[in-house]
Motif scaffolding. Structure first.
Motif, PDB file in Angstrom:
ATOM      1  N   ASP A   1     -31.815  23.161 -16.945  1.00 47.51           N
ATOM      2  CA  ASP A   1     -32.630  23.304 -15.742  1.00 47.51           C
ATOM      3  C   ASP A   1     -33.030  23.963 -14.805  1.00 47.51           C
ATOM      4  O   ASP A   1     -34.675  24.216 -14.312  1.00 47.51           O
ATOM      5  CB  ASP A   1     -31.710  22.412 -14.943  1.00 47.51           C
ATOM      6  N   ARG A   2     -32.626  25.242 -16.129  1.00 50.18           N
ATOM      7  CA  ARG A   2     -33.208  26.384 -15.562  1.00 50.18           C
ATOM      8  C   ARG A   2     -34.388  26.804 -16.672  1.00 50.18           C
ATOM      9  O   ARG A   2     -35.589  27.094 -16.001  1.00 50.18           O
ATOM     10  CB  ARG A   2     -32.260  27.876 -15.992  1.00 50.18           C
ATOM     11  N   PHE A   3     -34.196  25.975 -17.599  1.00 51.54           N
ATOM     12  CA  PHE A   3     -35.688  25.735 -18.188  1.00 51.54           C
ATOM     13  C   PHE A   3     -36.668  24.584 -17.923  1.00 51.54           C
ATOM     14  O   PHE A   3     -37.351  24.885 -18.124  1.00 51.54           O
ATOM     15  CB  PHE A   3     -34.984  25.604 -20.064  1.00 51.54           C
ATOM     16  N   ARG A   4     -35.803  23.826 -17.414  1.00 52.72           N
ATOM     17  CA  ARG A   4     -36.308  23.002 -17.193  1.00 52.72           C
ATOM     18  C   ARG A   4     -37.388  22.353 -15.690  1.00 52.72           C
ATOM     19  O   ARG A   4     -38.088  22.350 -15.504  1.00 52.72           O
ATOM     20  CB  ARG A   4     -35.992  21.590 -17.333  1.00 52.72           C
TER      21      ARG A   4
ATOM     22  N   LEU B   1     -32.069  25.168 -26.521  1.00 54.05           N
ATOM     23  CA  LEU B   1     -31.029  25.203 -26.297  1.00 54.05           C
ATOM     24  C   LEU B   1     -30.197  25.369 -27.130  1.00 54.05           C
ATOM     25  O   LEU B   1     -29.372  26.359 -26.683  1.00 54.05           O
ATOM     26  CB  LEU B   1     -30.355  23.254 -26.605  1.00 54.05           C
ATOM     27  N   VAL B   2     -30.684  25.742 -28.828  1.00 53.59           N
ATOM     28  CA  VAL B   2     -29.501  26.899 -29.483  1.00 53.59           C
ATOM     29  C   VAL B   2     -30.180  27.872 -29.401  1.00 53.59           C
ATOM     30  O   VAL B   2     -29.152  29.344 -28.819  1.00 53.59           O
ATOM     31  CB  VAL B   2     -30.981  26.542 -30.808  1.00 53.59           C
ATOM     32  N   SER B   3     -31.413  28.656 -28.719  1.00 50.50           N
ATOM     33  CA  SER B   3     -31.767  29.912 -28.870  1.00 50.50           C
ATOM     34  C   SER B   3     -30.173  30.793 -27.031  1.00 50.50           C
ATOM     35  O   SER B   3     -30.005  31.460 -26.644  1.00 50.50           O
ATOM     36  CB  SER B   3     -33.158  30.343 -27.817  1.00 50.50           C
ATOM     37  N   VAL B   4     -29.983  29.263 -26.059  1.00 49.78           N
ATOM     38  CA  VAL B   4     -29.313  29.769 -24.599  1.00 49.78           C
ATOM     39  C   VAL B   4     -27.683  29.756 -25.689  1.00 49.78           C
ATOM     40  O   VAL B   4     -27.124  30.991 -25.446  1.00 49.78           O
ATOM     41  CB  VAL B   4     -29.598  28.446 -23.678  1.00 49.78           C
TER      42      VAL B   4
ATOM     43  N   CYS C   1     -38.787  21.390 -29.156  1.00 48.47           N
ATOM     44  CA  CYS C   1     -38.598  21.944 -28.172  1.00 48.47           C
ATOM     45  C   CYS C   1     -37.537  22.670 -27.365  1.00 48.47           C
ATOM     46  O   CYS C   1     -37.472  23.526 -27.383  1.00 48.47           O
ATOM     47  CB  CYS C   1     -39.956  22.390 -27.286  1.00 48.47           C
ATOM     48  N   ALA C   2     -37.191  21.529 -26.838  1.00 49.83           N
ATOM     49  CA  ALA C   2     -35.923  21.694 -25.931  1.00 49.83           C
ATOM     50  C   ALA C   2     -34.794  21.825 -26.777  1.00 49.83           C
ATOM     51  O   ALA C   2     -33.789  22.562 -26.429  1.00 49.83           O
ATOM     52  CB  ALA C   2     -35.991  20.051 -25.333  1.00 49.83           C
TER      53      ALA C   2
END
Length: 137
Positions: free
Chosen positions: A61-64, A25-28, A20-21
């Protein structure tokens, strides 16, 4: 990255959380354009175009950030390893059997070795420890 396509080669199977992480990351970074210049690459996520670990960390961090209920205050009067332990507990990143299974580690069992009843999670371990203390065991 080869010809604009990311290639991933892992030494072990990713757990569901890591998968999932990785997808986040790939989408970013999927639309990131790397400009080939002499001895430099341009990082579009900073104003100067220079890659820094801090800028990548800020993106992660924006995602977590939603996982942390509040800011962790590092206490200077207790050992650093205690601060790190509390931080990992709050993020649910302790190496419990449940978390190891989620990371793809093969285990014989995820049952708690202390009580032999529940699944070994961080909250279960501390609940069991508290129960045993009350019972005098």
């Amino acid at each position: 990255m080869e010809n604009g396509v990311w290639h991933w080669d892992w030494t072990r199977i990713l757990g569901s959380r890591n998968e999932c992480a990785l997808q986040q990351l790939v989408s970013v970074v999927k639309n990131t354009v790397l400009i080939d210049r002499q001895d430099t690459w341009y990082w579009e996520h900073t104003s100067g175009g220079i890659y820094r670990v801090r800028s990548a960390r800020n993106i992660i961090d924006r995602f977590r950030i939603h996982l942390v209920p509040k800011t962790i205050n590092w206490l200077t009067f207790i050992p650093r390893k205690v601060n790190v332990f509390i931080w990992r507990f709050v993020l649910n990143c302790l190496p419990t059997r449940w978390n190891l299974l989620a990371e793809g580690v093969v285990l014989d069992s995820i049952i708690c070795p202390v009580c032999r009843v529940g699944i070994e999670t961080a909250s279960h371990l501390f609940l069991v420890a508290k129960t045993f203390k009350k019972c005098g065991q």
